[in-house]
Design a protein around this motif. Structure first.
Motif, mmCIF file in Angstrom:
data_model
loop_
_atom_site.group_PDB
_atom_site.id
_atom_site.type_symbol
_atom_site.label_atom_id
_atom_site.label_comp_id
_atom_site.label_asym_id
_atom_site.label_seq_id
_atom_site.Cartn_x
_atom_site.Cartn_y
_atom_site.Cartn_z
ATOM 1 N N GLY A 575 0.790 -1.219 0.000
ATOM 2 C CA GLY A 575 0.000 0.000 0.000
ATOM 3 C C GLY A 575 0.818 1.263 0.000
ATOM 4 N N VAL A 576 2.130 1.162 0.189
ATOM 5 C CA VAL A 576 3.005 2.330 0.267
ATOM 6 C C VAL A 576 4.153 2.134 -0.713
ATOM 7 C CG1 VAL A 576 4.462 3.755 1.753
ATOM 8 C CG2 VAL A 576 2.430 2.640 2.696
ATOM 9 N N LYS A 577 4.416 3.149 -1.512
ATOM 10 C CA LYS A 577 5.554 3.132 -2.426
ATOM 11 C C LYS A 577 6.579 4.139 -1.937
ATOM 12 C CE LYS A 577 4.024 0.210 -5.561
ATOM 13 N NZ LYS A 577 4.712 -1.017 -5.932
ATOM 14 N N ARG A 594 9.800 13.432 -12.403
ATOM 15 C CA ARG A 594 8.381 13.116 -12.454
ATOM 16 C C ARG A 594 8.135 11.807 -13.211
ATOM 17 N NH1 ARG A 594 4.111 16.961 -13.330
ATOM 18 N NH2 ARG A 594 5.595 18.321 -14.388
ATOM 19 N N ASN A 595 8.758 11.664 -14.384
ATOM 20 C CA ASN A 595 8.540 10.464 -15.191
ATOM 21 C C ASN A 595 9.030 9.207 -14.471
ATOM 22 O OD1 ASN A 595 7.455 12.030 -17.225
ATOM 23 N ND2 ASN A 595 9.391 12.255 -18.311
ATOM 24 N N THR A 596 10.183 9.320 -13.798
ATOM 25 C CA THR A 596 10.720 8.163 -13.076
ATOM 26 C C THR A 596 9.830 7.803 -11.900
ATOM 27 O OG1 THR A 596 12.930 8.928 -13.675
ATOM 28 C CG2 THR A 596 12.783 7.214 -12.013
ATOM 29 N N LEU A 597 9.342 8.813 -11.188
ATOM 30 C CA LEU A 597 8.437 8.565 -10.061
ATOM 31 C C LEU A 597 7.172 7.857 -10.531
ATOM 32 C CD1 LEU A 597 7.501 9.032 -7.110
ATOM 33 C CD2 LEU A 597 6.617 11.252 -7.866
ATOM 34 N N TYR A 598 6.580 8.331 -11.613
ATOM 35 C CA TYR A 598 5.353 7.718 -12.119
ATOM 36 C C TYR A 598 5.599 6.298 -12.617
ATOM 37 C CZ TYR A 598 3.077 12.289 -11.920
ATOM 38 O OH TYR A 598 2.533 13.472 -11.499
ATOM 39 N N ILE A 811 2.488 7.592 -1.273
ATOM 40 C CA ILE A 811 3.793 7.668 -1.934
ATOM 41 C C ILE A 811 4.718 8.412 -0.985
ATOM 42 C CG2 ILE A 811 5.086 8.476 -3.943
ATOM 43 C CD1 ILE A 811 3.047 6.409 -4.702
ATOM 44 N N VAL A 812 5.807 7.774 -0.614
ATOM 45 C CA VAL A 812 6.805 8.400 0.248
ATOM 46 C C VAL A 812 8.033 8.716 -0.611
ATOM 47 C CG1 VAL A 812 8.278 8.138 2.263
ATOM 48 C CG2 VAL A 812 5.973 7.179 2.283
ATOM 49 N N ILE A 813 8.380 9.982 -0.708
ATOM 50 C CA ILE A 813 9.545 10.410 -1.487
ATOM 51 C C ILE A 813 10.693 10.663 -0.522
ATOM 52 C CG2 ILE A 813 10.463 12.118 -3.096
ATOM 53 C CD1 ILE A 813 7.652 12.600 -4.083
ATOM 54 N N ASP A 814 11.744 9.871 -0.661
ATOM 55 C CA ASP A 814 12.933 9.992 0.183
ATOM 56 C C ASP A 814 13.798 11.120 -0.375
ATOM 57 O OD1 ASP A 814 15.510 7.616 1.273
ATOM 58 O OD2 ASP A 814 15.104 9.705 1.795
ATOM 59 N N CYS A 815 13.844 12.252 0.323
ATOM 60 C CA CYS A 815 14.536 13.446 -0.162
ATOM 61 C C CYS A 815 15.922 13.614 0.442
ATOM 62 C CB CYS A 815 13.695 14.684 0.127
ATOM 63 S SG CYS A 815 12.046 14.661 -0.589
ATOM 64 N N VAL A 816 16.446 12.576 1.054
ATOM 65 C CA VAL A 816 17.748 12.693 1.724
ATOM 66 C C VAL A 816 18.835 13.082 0.725
ATOM 67 C CG1 VAL A 816 19.512 11.391 2.954
ATOM 68 C CG2 VAL A 816 17.127 11.098 3.556
ATOM 69 N N THR A 817 18.775 12.568 -0.500
ATOM 70 C CA THR A 817 19.816 12.837 -1.494
ATOM 71 C C THR A 817 19.566 14.117 -2.279
ATOM 72 O OG1 THR A 817 18.624 11.418 -3.060
ATOM 73 C CG2 THR A 817 20.377 10.405 -1.771
ATOM 74 N N ILE A 818 18.451 14.792 -2.030
ATOM 75 C CA ILE A 818 18.154 16.046 -2.745
ATOM 76 C C ILE A 818 18.685 17.202 -1.904
ATOM 77 C CG2 ILE A 818 16.336 17.512 -3.678
ATOM 78 C CD1 ILE A 818 14.607 15.069 -4.045
ATOM 79 N N LYS A 842 -1.930 10.026 -1.140
ATOM 80 C CA LYS A 842 -1.194 11.032 -0.388
ATOM 81 C C LYS A 842 0.292 10.916 -0.680
ATOM 82 C CE LYS A 842 -4.421 11.486 3.491
ATOM 83 N NZ LYS A 842 -4.583 11.369 4.954
ATOM 84 N N VAL A 843 0.960 12.055 -0.690
ATOM 85 C CA VAL A 843 2.404 12.116 -0.917
ATOM 86 C C VAL A 843 3.072 12.648 0.338
ATOM 87 C CG1 VAL A 843 4.255 13.118 -2.289
ATOM 88 C CG2 VAL A 843 2.109 12.472 -3.393
ATOM 89 N N PHE A 844 4.025 11.875 0.882
ATOM 90 C CA PHE A 844 4.824 12.291 2.026
ATOM 91 C C PHE A 844 6.248 12.570 1.551
ATOM 92 C CE2 PHE A 844 1.379 11.843 4.473
ATOM 93 C CZ PHE A 844 1.184 10.753 5.295
ATOM 94 N N LEU A 845 6.852 13.617 2.066
ATOM 95 C CA LEU A 845 8.250 13.939 1.793
ATOM 96 C C LEU A 845 9.052 13.680 3.057
ATOM 97 C CD1 LEU A 845 7.821 17.321 -0.140
ATOM 98 C CD2 LEU A 845 7.891 15.012 -1.066
ATOM 99 N N ALA A 846 10.152 12.971 2.926
ATOM 100 C CA ALA A 846 10.942 12.596 4.098
ATOM 101 C C ALA A 846 12.390 13.029 3.905
ATOM 102 C CB ALA A 846 10.878 11.083 4.326
ATOM 103 N N GLY A 847 12.983 13.538 4.971
ATOM 104 C CA GLY A 847 14.403 13.865 4.952
ATOM 105 C C GLY A 847 14.737 15.122 4.179
ATOM 106 N N CYS A 848 13.843 16.092 4.107
ATOM 107 C CA CYS A 848 14.113 17.343 3.395
ATOM 108 C C CYS A 848 15.111 18.189 4.190
ATOM 109 C CB CYS A 848 12.831 18.134 3.168
ATOM 110 S SG CYS A 848 11.586 17.272 2.194
ATOM 111 N N SER A 849 16.140 18.676 3.528
ATOM 112 C CA SER A 849 17.139 19.497 4.201
ATOM 113 C C SER A 849 16.586 20.890 4.479
ATOM 114 C CB SER A 849 18.398 19.609 3.339
ATOM 115 O OG SER A 849 18.108 20.296 2.127
#
Length: 912
Positions: A575-577, A594-598, A811-818, A842-849
């Protein structure tokens, strides 16, 4: 463990000290407890890394698999390169014909004043503008893929073409003394005055000179089109990704300054020579001020009246009542008609010495090869390449806006070929370079054009104008046409103030904007464009890295977050990507992100499209049942109902949040995500996992039901109680259960870390096999599988595919490398959030600097993305998302994206 955290408190109180107001309330139901043995990268890879040699195919096998011929492949090839064949094959006359006819005629009406005005702007004959509004529009019908792109005249492309045409034309005239003698261009001001009539002449009044400039424009169009065809064949459209939004904003705003300056002489009723090269803007204003005393009062009055009327109708009527008007009022056309009528009956040319359009031919010219213009092609081949890039960049941006709004896709490579064909072929019919005009395209979008066949009706209208109506525009004042062009630049002039926004968001963006704008204004259009591109590429050198995104999963035996496809025993959270992008997020890779995420998770556009088609099918089925006297289909719409209809043994959100006693290091109760059935199972058969002793650290969070858990039943503690399915406990142990190792110490494995294989032998039971099969079907979905729908030739969305896509609720976007984000990156994050929200994901953002959050703040991202959707770590986001459900999606929510949701590249809509 944080020093300010008191582990002597109950588990429910962990993490509350100095907690910010946006932090979720602590609840043991979604507590995060992560502990695992430390590994070196080498040791970890030796255990888990997939060996690429095992799956690598030989070159011979790859060639054999791709070299084949079939009817399906032939049809795909034909419809890819000539899309009109597919449109005709699946054309629905009843549903599409009326929209296409009305949209085509409406866009054709807008073509008329722009064709007349932009022919003058391009520094060629007025009739060349009419031809450019005919042939490229007709050619795009056959090769284009967007139903709403309106090819034809475009202000920025016209002024760039005019710069090249004037430069080469003046060099040609300088080598012909008879032209110099005819116009007396040896004079200091570059003008000549007739001794008898007193009329002022310039080089543009010489027919031979205009014929040569027409040949130059044809040659530029042919070479630019050929370049776009070549880039389309070799799929080089990605080149435009290296031109940032700050570059386009600065360049189009600076081009507006040049366009406005070029129209001032006509609005003032004076004649000045055209200048080229560096500092031409300064020379142009010097020439205007030298003859300002000779300004024609009638021309000034006509220009002012035209400007006031156009501004009033556009801002006070069209914009204010756009939701009530079926189509915007074509005020420019009315201005052209009224100006011509008044000038004719008032005899403005004779009475006020007003400059008018003059005679316009009423025939379609035969095809002609521009041999004379091509003879000097080496002098402007670089200009052609720049034109090709700009035509593609502006047009594809507009095509994608319309495609998003109406929920279809455009092929970048095929669009590049289409633009190339529109220019290369039309060059033989006396056309100058053509591009998209956003106002015309937005009108086609608002009129809901269905296919590119709407362009046929626009072309027929333009053909009728050329053959029968164009002679009526003979007395049209040129000052009126100049006013139409000048007012159309309002949005680009306002766009100049965007420099402040780029300064606040990112200094690299501002540097690109600053150098591009001022070099384009004060040097020249081509010089400024080259400098802007160079600065943009320099910033790419400093910032860029190969952008790569992938899904993440948890390994089973040694829970760790890894790249899902690279490790043999990794599994995703149902249920979570979870998605990670291994690069900064900026203009060069925002679309790649965007294209890679989709591709790696769920494509919300495809999901929305599939759901809409399914709803249409169900409505048609019920109509047929009612016609036969049967009641509507009573089956529950499980796909639209979310977890209520999709609840099954492999449901991603059907986990029972049951607290159990555990052996936490601090003696407190831990939370295990399992069913009551698994709690009561004897644990004798469970093999203990022996891991090195590690110092335990806990981070606990709880999710407030009112904020996140919508639709779930809450207990007195604020948790969520749902039915659950847990894998066979004899085979798997929920990793949130704590275990003791051989040394007597306790190791807790986080609930978000998947499952641990605890079987004593390798034999798999039938229940385990069933679980694995269901788990595989839930998380290993290939969303790129394409199958053509026999009804309309579009992608086929089966109920099974839609059901699997609907199971994804987060959708959880790991932003540690951004570590860097610019305007384009912030923009794409906002629109991704909106698109997923359209289908209740829902979209969650994680690890935003901190720097990333600061840029998002200035870019206005938090106006769309709530701050409580940002998490410190991926594990926090997963812990909150995992127990939630797939929410129901009402049929009324299946609407197309609004204009505000569809428009991402805002600078495009401000062009004319």
């Amino acid at each position: 463990m944080n020093g300010d955290q008191d582990t002597s408190k109950p588990a429910g109180m962990l993490g509350q000290k100095r907690r910010r107001s946006s932090c979720p309330v602590v609840n043991p139901a979604n507590q995060v407890v992560i502990a695992r043995a430390p590994f070196t990268q080498t040791a970890f890879d030796q255990t888990h890394l997939r060996r690429s040699e095992q799956e690598k195919e030989s070159l011979r096998e790859r060639v054999r698999d791709n070299l084949y011929c079939s009817n399906r492949r032939l049809w795909k090839l034909l419809t890819t390169y000539v899309p009109v064949v597919k449109f005709i094959r699946y054309y629905k006359l009843r549903d599409s014909a009326v929209n296409d006819v009305i949209a085509g005629l409406t866009v054709g009406i807008l073509h008329i004043p722009q064709a007349l005005a932009f022919g003058q702007l391009t520094s060629v004959k007025v009739e060349n503008g009419l031809f450019t509004s005919l042939w490229p529009v007709l050619l795009y019908v056959f090769f284009g893929t967007s139903a709403h792109v309106s090819m034809g005249t475009s202000a920025v492309i016209c002024i760039m073409t005019a710069a090249t045409v004037d430069r080469e034309g003046q060099a040609w005239a300088a080598s012909r003394p008879w032209l110099m003698n005819y116009t007396a261009l040896g004079a200091a001001d570059g003008r000549a005055r007739n001794d008898t009539s007193g009329e002022v002449y310039t080089l543009d009044d010489v027919p031979e000179y205009l014929d040569y400039k027409e040949e130059l424009a044809m040659g530029i169009t042919l070479i630019s089109g050929a370049m776009m065809i070549a880039m389309g064949i070799f799929k080089l459209g990605f080149i435009t990704a290296y031109l940032s939004e700050s570059f386009f904003t600065a360049f189009t705003s600076a081009a507006a300054v040049h366009i406005g300056t070029s129209q001032l002489p006509a609005m003032l009723g004076v004649k000045t020579p055209r200048f080229g090269g560096a500092f031409k803007i300064i020379k142009s204003y010097e020439a205007i001020f030298d003859v300002i005393t000779e300004a024609n009062f009638a021309a000034i009055v006509c220009a002012i009246v035209a400007c006031v009327i156009i501004l009033f109708v556009k801002d006070c009527i069209n914009e204010k009542f756009k939701h009530k008007l079926p189509a915007p009022i074509p005020v420019e056309l009315f201005i052209v008609i009224f100006g011509t009528v008044i000038s004719y009956f008032g005899n403005f040319r004779e009475n006020f010495d007003l400059d008018v359009v003059g005679t316009i031919p009423t025939d379609i010219p035969a095809p002609k090869v521009p041999t004379e213009g091509l003879s000097v092609a080496p002098n402007y081949v670089v200009d052609c390449f720049i034109l090709a890039i700009l035509i593609f960049a502006n047009t594809i941006a507009m095509a994608k806006i319309c495609a998003k709004k109406h929920n279809y896709e455009v092929d970048d490579s095929q669009e590049m070929l289409a633009y190339g064909m529109c220019n290369a072929v039309s060059a033989f019919f006396k056309c100058f370079p053509s591009s998209v005009a956003p106002p015309r395209s937005m009108v086609a979008s608002s009129m809901n054009a269905k296919t590119t066949l709407s362009g046929i009706f626009a072309s027929l209208l333009m053909l009728f104008v050329i053959l029968f109506i164009s002679p009526l525009f003979t007395d049209l004042p040129k000052s009126v046409l100049a006013a139409i062009i000048f007012i159309s630049l309002k949005g680009l002039f306002i766009q100049i103030f965007d420099g402040r926004k780029f300064w606040r968001i990112n200094k690299f963006d501002f540097v690109i904007w600053f150098f591009t704008f001022f070099s384009t204004v004060f040097l020249d259009i081509d010089l400024g464009l080259g400098i802007g591109v160079g600065i943009s590429l320099v910033t790419v050198v400093f910032q860029t890295q190969f952008a790569r995104g992938f899904k993440e999963g948890y390994t089973k035996n040694d829970p760790a977050l890894v790249e899902h496809r690279k490790y043999l025993d990794s599994s995703e959270v149902p249920g979570v990507k979870i998605f990670r992008f291994q690069s900064s997020l900026y203009f060069a890779n925002a679309e790649i992100f965007r294209n890679t995420l989709y591709r790696c998770t769920v494509n919300p556009r495809k999901l929305l499209k599939g759901l809409k088609k399914r709803e249409q099918r169900m409505a048609e089925t019920n109509k047929e049942r009612i016609a036969l006297g049967l009641p509507p289909d009573p089956r529950r719409n499980s796909i639209m109902m979310g977890d209520i209809g999709l609840a099954s043994r492999d449901s991603s959100s059907s986990l029972n949040l049951s607290p159990i006693a555990g052996d936490a290091p601090d003696g407190n109760t831990l939370t295990r995500l399992g069913s009551s059935d698994s709690i009561t199972k004897p644990a004798e058969r469970v093999r203990r996992v022996s891991l090195p002793s590690v110092e335990q650290s806990h981070f606990t969070i709880d999710e407030n039901k009112e904020s996140f858990f919508k639709g779930g039943r809450s207990d007195n503690k604020g948790g969520v109680e749902v039915k659950s399915y847990t894998p066979n406990p004899d085979r798997f142990l929920s990793t949130s259960q704590s275990t003791r190792n051989g040394n007597g110490s306790t190791t807790s494995l986080g609930g978000s870390s998947g499952f641990i294989d605890t079987s004593l032998n390798s034999k798999s039971s039938s229940s385990t096999a069933l679980f694995n099969a269901r788990r595989e079907s839930a998380i290993s979905i290939n969303f790129d599988d394409y199958e053509e729908d026999p009804e309309d030739g579009d992608e086929l969305f089966s109920d099974e595919k839609l059901k699997r896509m609907r199971k994804i609720h987060h959708i959880v976007i790991d932003c540690v490398t951004i570590n860097y984000i610019d305007v384009s990156g912030a923009n794409v994050l906002s629109h991704i959030f909106s698109e997923y929200g359209h289908v209740n994901i829902k979209v969650f953002l994680a690890g935003c600097s901190a720097d990333m959050r600061n840029a998002m703040e200035h870019a206005g991202v938090f106006q769309k993305i709530p701050r409580d959707h940002l998490f410190v770590d991926v594990h926090d986001a997963v812990a909150v998302a995992k127990p939630q459900r797939t929410l129901p999606l009402e049929a009324e929510a299946l609407e197309d994206f609004s204009d505000d949701e569809a428009i991402e590249d805002s600078y495009v809509t401000k062009m004319y």
